[in-house]
Scaffold this active site. Structure first.
Site, PDB file in Angstrom:
ATOM      1  CB  SER A   1      42.163  39.127  53.177  1.00 22.25           C
ATOM      2  OG  SER A   1      42.666  40.219  53.647  1.00 22.25           O
TER       3      SER A   1
ATOM      4  CE1 TYR B   1      39.725  42.104  54.705  1.00 20.26           C
ATOM      5  CE2 TYR B   1      37.466  42.547  53.806  1.00 20.26           C
ATOM      6  CZ  TYR B   1      38.870  42.238  53.792  1.00 20.26           C
ATOM      7  OH  TYR B   1      39.362  41.895  52.538  1.00 20.26           O
TER       8      TYR B   1
HETATM    9  P1  NAP Z   1      34.358  45.554  46.274  1.00 19.50           P
HETATM   10  O1  NAP Z   1      34.862  46.497  45.049  1.00 19.50           O
HETATM   11  O2  NAP Z   1      33.989  45.920  47.374  1.00 19.50           O
HETATM   12  O3  NAP Z   1      33.683  44.364  45.497  1.00 19.50           O
HETATM   13  C1  NAP Z   1      32.848  43.448  46.403  1.00 19.50           C
HETATM   14  C2  NAP Z   1      31.711  42.947  45.328  1.00 19.50           C
HETATM   15  O4  NAP Z   1      30.873  42.073  46.345  1.00 19.50           O
HETATM   16  C3  NAP Z   1      30.701  44.067  44.785  1.00 19.50           C
HETATM   17  O5  NAP Z   1      30.305  43.832  43.458  1.00 19.50           O
HETATM   18  C4  NAP Z   1      29.641  43.922  45.761  1.00 19.50           C
HETATM   19  O6  NAP Z   1      28.457  44.324  45.127  1.00 19.50           O
HETATM   20  C5  NAP Z   1      29.535  42.591  45.976  1.00 19.50           C
HETATM   21  N1  NAP Z   1      28.571  42.099  47.369  1.00 19.50           N
HETATM   22  C6  NAP Z   1      28.781  42.745  48.591  1.00 19.50           C
HETATM   23  N2  NAP Z   1      27.753  42.291  49.169  1.00 19.50           N
HETATM   24  C7  NAP Z   1      26.984  41.242  48.679  1.00 19.50           C
HETATM   25  C8  NAP Z   1      25.762  40.645  48.784  1.00 19.50           C
HETATM   26  N3  NAP Z   1      25.233  40.351  50.101  1.00 19.50           N
HETATM   27  N4  NAP Z   1      25.356  39.712  47.626  1.00 19.50           N
HETATM   28  C9  NAP Z   1      26.294  39.857  46.634  1.00 19.50           C
HETATM   29  N5  NAP Z   1      27.286  40.584  46.245  1.00 19.50           N
HETATM   30  C10 NAP Z   1      27.621  41.377  47.354  1.00 19.50           C
HETATM   31  O7  NAP Z   1      35.709  44.377  46.645  1.00 19.50           O
HETATM   32  P2  NAP Z   1      37.098  44.173  45.957  1.00 19.50           P
HETATM   33  O8  NAP Z   1      38.076  44.930  46.302  1.00 19.50           O
HETATM   34  O9  NAP Z   1      36.849  43.892  44.386  1.00 19.50           O
HETATM   35  O10 NAP Z   1      37.384  42.873  46.568  1.00 19.50           O
HETATM   36  C11 NAP Z   1      36.601  41.575  46.115  1.00 19.50           C
HETATM   37  C12 NAP Z   1      37.026  40.452  47.291  1.00 19.50           C
HETATM   38  O11 NAP Z   1      38.454  40.556  47.613  1.00 19.50           O
HETATM   39  C13 NAP Z   1      36.276  40.779  48.560  1.00 19.50           C
HETATM   40  O12 NAP Z   1      35.928  39.565  49.330  1.00 19.50           O
HETATM   41  C14 NAP Z   1      37.415  41.284  49.492  1.00 19.50           C
HETATM   42  O13 NAP Z   1      37.420  41.168  50.626  1.00 19.50           O
HETATM   43  C15 NAP Z   1      38.718  40.631  48.945  1.00 19.50           C
HETATM   44  N6  NAP Z   1      39.846  41.335  49.135  1.00 19.50           N
HETATM   45  C16 NAP Z   1      40.011  42.447  48.652  1.00 19.50           C
HETATM   46  C17 NAP Z   1      41.227  43.056  48.685  1.00 19.50           C
HETATM   47  C18 NAP Z   1      41.749  44.612  48.286  1.00 19.50           C
HETATM   48  O14 NAP Z   1      42.858  44.959  48.403  1.00 19.50           O
HETATM   49  N7  NAP Z   1      41.122  45.020  47.380  1.00 19.50           N
HETATM   50  C19 NAP Z   1      42.340  42.578  49.305  1.00 19.50           C
HETATM   51  C20 NAP Z   1      42.088  41.114  50.063  1.00 19.50           C
HETATM   52  C21 NAP Z   1      40.849  40.609  49.795  1.00 19.50           C
HETATM   53  P3  NAP Z   1      28.031  45.884  45.425  1.00 19.50           P
HETATM   54  O15 NAP Z   1      29.227  46.803  44.808  1.00 19.50           O
HETATM   55  O16 NAP Z   1      26.825  46.112  44.401  1.00 19.50           O
HETATM   56  O17 NAP Z   1      27.845  46.071  46.879  1.00 19.50           O
HETATM   57  C1  GCO Z   2      42.440  47.620  54.894  1.00 22.31           C
HETATM   58  C2  GCO Z   2      42.227  46.996  53.449  1.00 22.31           C
HETATM   59  C3  GCO Z   2      42.621  45.747  53.561  1.00 22.31           C
HETATM   60  C4  GCO Z   2      42.180  45.000  52.319  1.00 22.31           C
HETATM   61  C5  GCO Z   2      42.759  43.539  52.098  1.00 22.31           C
HETATM   62  C6  GCO Z   2      44.243  43.282  52.563  1.00 22.31           C
HETATM   63  O1  GCO Z   2      41.504  48.429  55.271  1.00 22.31           O
HETATM   64  O2  GCO Z   2      43.292  47.347  55.581  1.00 22.31           O
HETATM   65  O3  GCO Z   2      40.961  47.207  53.160  1.00 22.31           O
HETATM   66  O4  GCO Z   2      41.674  44.788  54.728  1.00 22.31           O
HETATM   67  O5  GCO Z   2      41.006  44.852  51.976  1.00 22.31           O
HETATM   68  O6  GCO Z   2      42.000  42.768  52.953  1.00 22.31           O
HETATM   69  O7  GCO Z   2      44.618  42.225  52.101  1.00 22.31           O
END
Ligand code: NAP
Ligand code: GCO
Length: 266
Positions: A145, A158
Site C-alpha cells: 500500500s 494497517y
Molecule cells: P476488500 O474489498 O476489503 O477485499 C479484501 C478481501 O480480502 C475480501 O475478499 C475479504 O473477504 C478478504 N479477506 C479478508 N480477511 C480474510 C481472511 N482471513 N481469509 C481470506 N480472505 C480474507 O479490499 P480491497 O480494497 O479490494 O483491497 C484488496 C487488497 O488491497 C487489501 O490487501 C488492501 O489492504 C489492499 N489495498 C487496498 C487499497 C484501496 O484503496 N482499496 C489501497 C492499497 C492497498 P471478505 O469480504 O469475505 O471478508
Molecule cells: C485509508 C485507506 C487507505 C487505503 C490504502 C491507501 O483509510 O487511509 O483505507 O489505507 O486502503 O491503503 O493506499
C-alpha cells in the site's frame, strides 16, 4: 511482445479475490491465459463471484479458507494442487483495515490486522513457494500500500502491517530470487473499492483530500491495479525483484498543494 504477457499454462491463486482489487487482478490474469483460483473467507462471496468471472470468460476455481490459519491454508492449497495443479503465481491480496485511533484501539484489533495483512502472506507463501523452488520458477505478488511508506491518523495497525509487508517482500526476494522466483509488492494509492467506500462516499471530506492530493485528480480503479499485477505476473518482470510497484496516480510523488494552484482541469 504479446508473448511477454501471455500467462497460458500458469495457475494463479488470488487470496481475497471475490471482489475489489483481487477480482480485478483475477480477471486481468485470467484474460491473459492463466487458470484463476480464488480464495475467500466467505462461502457466499465465493459463490457470488463466479458469475462476474464467467461474464469475463473465466471459469474460476474457488476455495474457502482463512489465510491466517496455517492448517486451513494447508487444506485449501492441497485442494488446489489436487484439483487444478501447482500454483505458479501467488497474489497475497486478502486484507482488512480497522480505522481506530491508537489510544482507542484494542490490542486485539491491532493483532487481527497484523495477522491478516502481514502474517497471512507469510503463511500462504511458506505453503506455496516450496513447489516454485522445485520448479525453479514462480511469481509472488504481495499487496502492499502507499501506507507501506506513509502513516495517517487512525490506520496504525494497517500501516504497521503494510510497512512490514514491504520488507517481508524484500526478504523473500533475498532468500528465493536464486530459484528464479520473483517476489514483488504492489502499492496501490486510493482505489475505489468496498474497503475505501466509508471514506469516499456520502460527501466524506477525505474524498476531497484524495482528489486534491492525487496529481492524477481521481481515485484509482481496481483495474489499474490489475494491470500492474499482469506486469509482475508475466515474463516481462523476470528481472524485477523485491520491488514495490506503486499504483497511486502520483500521490507518493506529491508533497502537497496550494488550494487553487492544483485545481483539477475542467
Ligand atoms: P476488500 O474489498 O476489503 O477485499 C479484501 C478481501 O480480502 C475480501 O475478499 C475479504 O473477504 C478478504 N479477506 C479478508 N480477511 C480474510 C481472511 N482471513 N481469509 C481470506 N480472505 C480474507 O479490499 P480491497 O480494497 O479490494 O483491497 C484488496 C487488497 O488491497 C487489501 O490487501 C488492501 O489492504 C489492499 N489495498 C487496498 C487499497 C484501496 O484503496 N482499496 C489501497 C492499497 C492497498 P471478505 O469480504 O469475505 O471478508
Ligand atoms: C485509508 C485507506 C487507505 C487505503 C490504502 C491507501 O483509510 O487511509 O483505507 O489505507 O486502503 O491503503 O493506499
Amino acid at each position: 511482445m504479446e508473448e511477454l504477457f501471455n500467462l497460458k499454462g500458469k495457475i494463479a491463486l488470488i487470496t481475497g479475490g471475490t471482489h475489489g482489487i483481487g477480482m480485478a487482478i483475477g480477471i486481468t490474469l485470467g484474460k491473459s491465459g492463466a487458470k484463476i483460483c480464488v480464495n475467500d473467507i466467505s462461502e457466499e462471496k465465493l459463490e457470488l463471484c463466479k458469475k462476474e468471472y464467467a461474464e469475463n470468460g473465466i471459469d474460476v476455481f474457488t476455495v474457502k479458507f482463512d489465510v491466517t490459519d496455517e492448517a486451513d491454508v494447508d487444506r485449501g492449497i492441497s485442494i488446489i494442487e489436487k484439483e487444478v495443479g501447482e500454483i505458479g503465481i501467488l497474489v497475497n491480496n486478502a486484507g482488512i483495515i480497522k480505522r481506530i485511533p491508537i489510544l482507542e484501539m484494542k490490542v486485539s484489533d491491532y493483532k487481527q490486522v497484523i495477522d491478516v495483512d502481514l502474517v497471512a502472506p507469510l503463511i500462504v507463501s511458506k505453503r506455496v513457494v516450496p513447489s516454485m523452488i522445485k520448479k525453479r520458477e514462480g511469481k509472488v505478488i504481495n499487496m502492499c500500500s502507499m501506507m507501506s511508506v506513509y502513516g495517517r491518523n487512525s490506520v496504525s495497525a494497517y500501516a504497521s502491517a503494510k510497512g512490514g509487508l514491504k520488507l517481508l517482500t524484500a526478504n523473500m526476494c533475498c532468500e528465493w530470487a536464486k530459484y528464479n522466483i520473483q517476489i514483488n509488492g504492489i502499492g496501490p494509492g486510493y482505489i475505489a473499492t468496498a474497503q475505501t467506500a466509508p471514506i469516499r462516499e456520502g460527501g466524506h471530506p477525505f474524498n476531497d483530500l484524495v482528489m486534491t492530493r492525487t496529481p492524477a485528480g481521481r481515485w484509482g480503479e481496481p483495474e489499474d491495479v490489475g494491470n500492474a499485477a499482469l506486469f509482475l505476473a508475466s515474463k516481462a518482470s523476470n528481472f524485477v525483484n523485491g520491488h514495490v510497484l506503486y499504483v497511486d496516480g502520483g500521490i507518493l510523488a506529491n508533497f502537497g498543494y496550494v488550494k487553487g494552484e492544483n485545481d483539477i482541469p475542467e
